[in-house]
Design an enzyme around this catalytic site. Sequence first.
Site, PDB file in Angstrom:
ATOM      1  N   ARG A  36      44.833  29.969 -53.408  1.00 30.94           N
ATOM      2  CA  ARG A  36      44.595  28.891 -54.367  1.00 30.94           C
ATOM      3  C   ARG A  36      43.158  28.979 -54.856  1.00 30.94           C
ATOM      4  NH1 ARG A  36      42.895  23.056 -54.703  1.00 30.94           N
ATOM      5  NH2 ARG A  36      42.064  23.174 -52.590  1.00 30.94           N
ATOM      6  N   TYR A  88      41.427  16.263 -43.853  1.00 31.91           N
ATOM      7  CA  TYR A  88      40.481  16.668 -42.818  1.00 31.91           C
ATOM      8  C   TYR A  88      40.534  15.715 -41.626  1.00 31.91           C
ATOM      9  CZ  TYR A  88      38.806  19.995 -46.239  1.00 31.91           C
ATOM     10  OH  TYR A  88      38.747  21.036 -47.138  1.00 31.91           O
TER      11      TYR A  88
END
Length: 446
Positions: free
Chosen positions: A79, A293
């Site tokens: 990506r 995260y």
Amino acid sequence: MSHDTTTGWPKDFVWGVSTSSYQIEGAAQEDGRAPSIWDTRCRLGKIANGDSGDVACDHYHRYREDVALMKELGIDAYRFSVAWPRVLPKGKGAVNFKGLEFYDRLIDELLANDIEPWLCLYHWDLPQALHDIGGWAVRDSVGWFEDYATLLARRYGDRVKKWITFNEFSVFTLFGYAIDWSAPGITDRDTHLKAIHHVNLAHGAAVDVIRAHVPGAVIGAVHNRQAVWPEHGKEENKHAAALLDEHWNRAFPDPQLLGYYPPMLGQAIEPYVQAGDMARICRPLDFFGLNHYGPIFAKVDDNPNSTWGFAWGEAPADADKSELGWAIFPDAFRDELIDLTHRYKLPIYVTENGCGGGDTVDENGQVIDNHRVTYLKRYTASMHEAIEKGADVRGYFVWSLLDNFEWGSGYGPRFGLVHVDYETQKRTKKASFDWYANLIKSTHGA
């Protein structure tokens, strides 16, 4: 979803890595590229250590070396994002063919190495020329983005089938227009609300353009989503947490996938919504891109000049934390994946997950980043657990392939599987690179 009984992972599970244009490319003044709002922010001295993305990882010149590292890693997909001011220096109008040709070369190199390109249209680097005439705060931005998406779809759609409209809508709008943590550094409630709505409209327009020009396109958007918890569990912080949750987790996926804004934000944004807008925003998508995260903690912002009245709080003192102080809660990742599957009913690709630190090359020329290996082990195990509990997760991309320019933090934090010496541009594979390569190999049955 069928599983490979030999590995325990879904069949055709996609393993990848992610990067973004401004964070790695460099060549900021080369071959016709014009400034973005991040170039300007760097010039204003808003970045730690006076750093900038002028050179970054020099990926513009070293992309073949970086693709070779991806090949060695064994990933299925990469990506990356296109730099809008590299292909349209003024954001609209005249095309910069040298900029377009760079991404031709990159895409062709990926395909030659059996790595599928996942192209993200926007990872925060708005052309400065467009910001100068209003940027995301004006409704014309929807048309600018639609034209940009058309250019890329027509240029690369013969080779690129995986498309992402935006990366982390909430981060660049909240930190760029309500809290001065990112470019363009505006702190104004009404401007922030306009930016949210116009970006949502631009997303919808881009989806329609890609559908029209790319046969077989698989289209999604990338959202940052983390649980928002009140700091210390205090009652007075609960409203702040609920409001931050709307801005952080729901301001974009809810209108894009469910057709409405969350209630508190919806009331505030209503003056800017015109007839037909919600239908233009809520377009059919093929997957949900998740950047995750760890949870964030909210508290009341007592500053009378606060745009919204919420602020970032502290994680519990006894919580696991990364070297950067980010909270580590793998169970929250598992729960997020399960909740997303139920809420939006789309296949999920984890488009960013990783761990930052201060990795250094030791006297043996090695980078032993055990903290990252431990983090990735825990988070991929939680992802596997989520899949076993019914989460429809189809792929996972580590942030990031390379250490890079980390926005306002400059080159201090390192998130890469590959260490970059910014003076020499030497790449050194870290222990986490080998760990991830072995994980991928084991799931591919090699």
